[in-house]
Motif scaffolding. Structure first.
Motif, short mmCIF file in Angstrom:
data_model
loop_
_atom_site.label_atom_id
_atom_site.label_comp_id
_atom_site.label_asym_id
_atom_site.label_seq_id
_atom_site.Cartn_x
_atom_site.Cartn_y
_atom_site.Cartn_z
N ASN A 120 -1.84 -13.92 -1.20
CA ASN A 120 -3.02 -13.10 -1.13
C ASN A 120 -3.16 -12.23 0.00
N VAL A 121 -2.82 -12.96 1.10
CA VAL A 121 -2.81 -12.23 2.62
C VAL A 121 -2.12 -10.98 2.35
N LEU A 122 -1.00 -11.24 1.78
CA LEU A 122 0.09 -9.71 1.50
C LEU A 122 -0.51 -8.91 0.44
N LEU A 123 -1.06 -9.41 -0.46
CA LEU A 123 -1.56 -8.51 -1.51
C LEU A 123 -2.79 -7.83 -0.98
N ASP A 124 -3.65 -8.40 -0.17
CA ASP A 124 -4.83 -7.95 0.38
C ASP A 124 -4.61 -6.67 1.39
N GLU A 125 -3.33 -7.03 1.97
CA GLU A 125 -3.07 -5.90 3.06
C GLU A 125 -2.58 -4.99 2.64
N GLU A 126 -1.29 -5.00 1.37
CA GLU A 126 -0.43 -4.06 1.22
C GLU A 126 -0.70 -3.58 -0.18
N ARG A 128 -3.86 -4.22 -2.85
CA ARG A 128 -5.00 -4.12 -3.43
C ARG A 128 -5.70 -3.11 -2.85
N PRO A 129 -5.57 -2.46 -1.50
CA PRO A 129 -6.42 -1.23 -1.07
C PRO A 129 -5.70 -0.21 -1.90
N TYR A 130 -4.82 0.08 -2.23
CA TYR A 130 -4.07 1.07 -3.06
C TYR A 130 -4.49 1.07 -4.63
N LEU A 131 -4.57 -0.26 -5.07
CA LEU A 131 -5.04 -0.04 -6.36
C LEU A 131 -6.43 0.03 -6.46
N GLN A 132 -7.21 -0.38 -5.50
CA GLN A 132 -8.69 -0.24 -5.55
C GLN A 132 -9.07 1.15 -5.48
N HIS A 133 -8.40 1.92 -4.41
CA HIS A 133 -8.44 3.40 -4.32
C HIS A 133 -8.27 4.09 -5.84
N ASP A 134 -7.58 3.66 -6.55
CA ASP A 134 -7.19 4.26 -7.65
C ASP A 134 -7.96 3.65 -8.93
N GLY A 169 7.43 -3.28 -7.67
CA GLY A 169 7.09 -3.25 -6.20
C GLY A 169 6.48 -4.43 -5.53
N ILE A 170 5.34 -4.82 -6.30
CA ILE A 170 4.84 -5.93 -5.74
C ILE A 170 5.56 -7.26 -5.83
N GLU A 171 6.56 -7.32 -6.75
CA GLU A 171 7.43 -8.43 -6.76
C GLU A 171 8.34 -8.46 -5.60
N ASN A 172 9.03 -7.21 -5.43
CA ASN A 172 9.77 -6.99 -4.17
C ASN A 172 9.23 -7.31 -2.78
N MET A 173 7.90 -6.90 -2.62
CA MET A 173 7.18 -7.22 -1.43
C MET A 173 6.86 -8.69 -1.36
#
Length: 186
Positions: A120-126, A128-134, A169-173
């Motif tokens: 969740n920390v990685l998702l929150d930082e890398e 979610r902000p981009y998904l939420q922006h869209d 991309g999420i899986e690779n990250m």
């Protein structure tokens, strides 16, 4: 009552993102794919009463509404604005909100809870902000062994790139912290 500060398009041509001056929730996403699922949510139910609305997603200071592609956005946006303006703004984080936030963790072992926290920390930082922006987001449905189940919300839920490129991309990250993880969108 939330006031609309701005309206933005999203990469999904059938979704619009309404930016609000006051929050609707405090950190808990509300996502509905149909009127039946939204029947206990007065805002979402009112939006589904509008012809052509197919998905409602909101969290904090924004709401994304998706349509079936048959309506003119200029006319539809005017109709959508009325229920949004009539909705109550969130004034405090309720016990229900806190409970909903911890549901995913409830049945996991301590080891898996720690793994999920790192994810969740990685998702929150890398991510979610981009998904939420869209105009979208993702919700973790569960972690079973090395399989992470997610659900795309809002504009991301019906966007073709979410299911292909974004998912990989999420899986690779996440493989940088969980080398054997497999991410599946439901």
């Amino acid at each position: 009552m939330p006031k609309i500060a701005d309206i933005e398009g999203t990469p999904n041509k059938n979704a619009l993102k309404f930016i609000l001056k006051e929050p609707l929730t405090w950190g808990i996403a509300r996502s509905y794919d149909n009127a039946e699922a939204a029947k206990d949510d007065s805002l979402a139910a009112a939006l589904f009463d509008i012809d052509h609305v197919t998905n409602v997603f909101y969290i904090d200071h924004w709401i994304t509404v998706t349509q079936d592609g048959e309506a003119n956005w200029q006319d539809l946006a005017r109709e959508i604005a009325d229920p949004i303006r009539a909705a109550p703004a969130a004034s405090a984080q309720s016990a229900e909100t806190v409970s909903a936030a911890s549901n995913v963790l409830a049945d996991l072992s301590l080891e898996d809870q720690l793994r999920l926290e790192k994810i969740n920390v990685l998702l929150d930082e890398e991510v979610r902000p981009y998904l939420q922006h869209d105009g979208g987001d993702l919700h973790i449905l569960g972690l079973e062994g090395n399989i992470l189940r997610i659900h795309y919300q809002g504009a991301c839920g019906t966007c073709p790139s979410s299911i292909s490129g974004t998912l990989r991309g999420i899986e690779n990250m996440l493989k940088t912290i969980e080398p054997d993880i497999q991410v599946i969108a439901s």
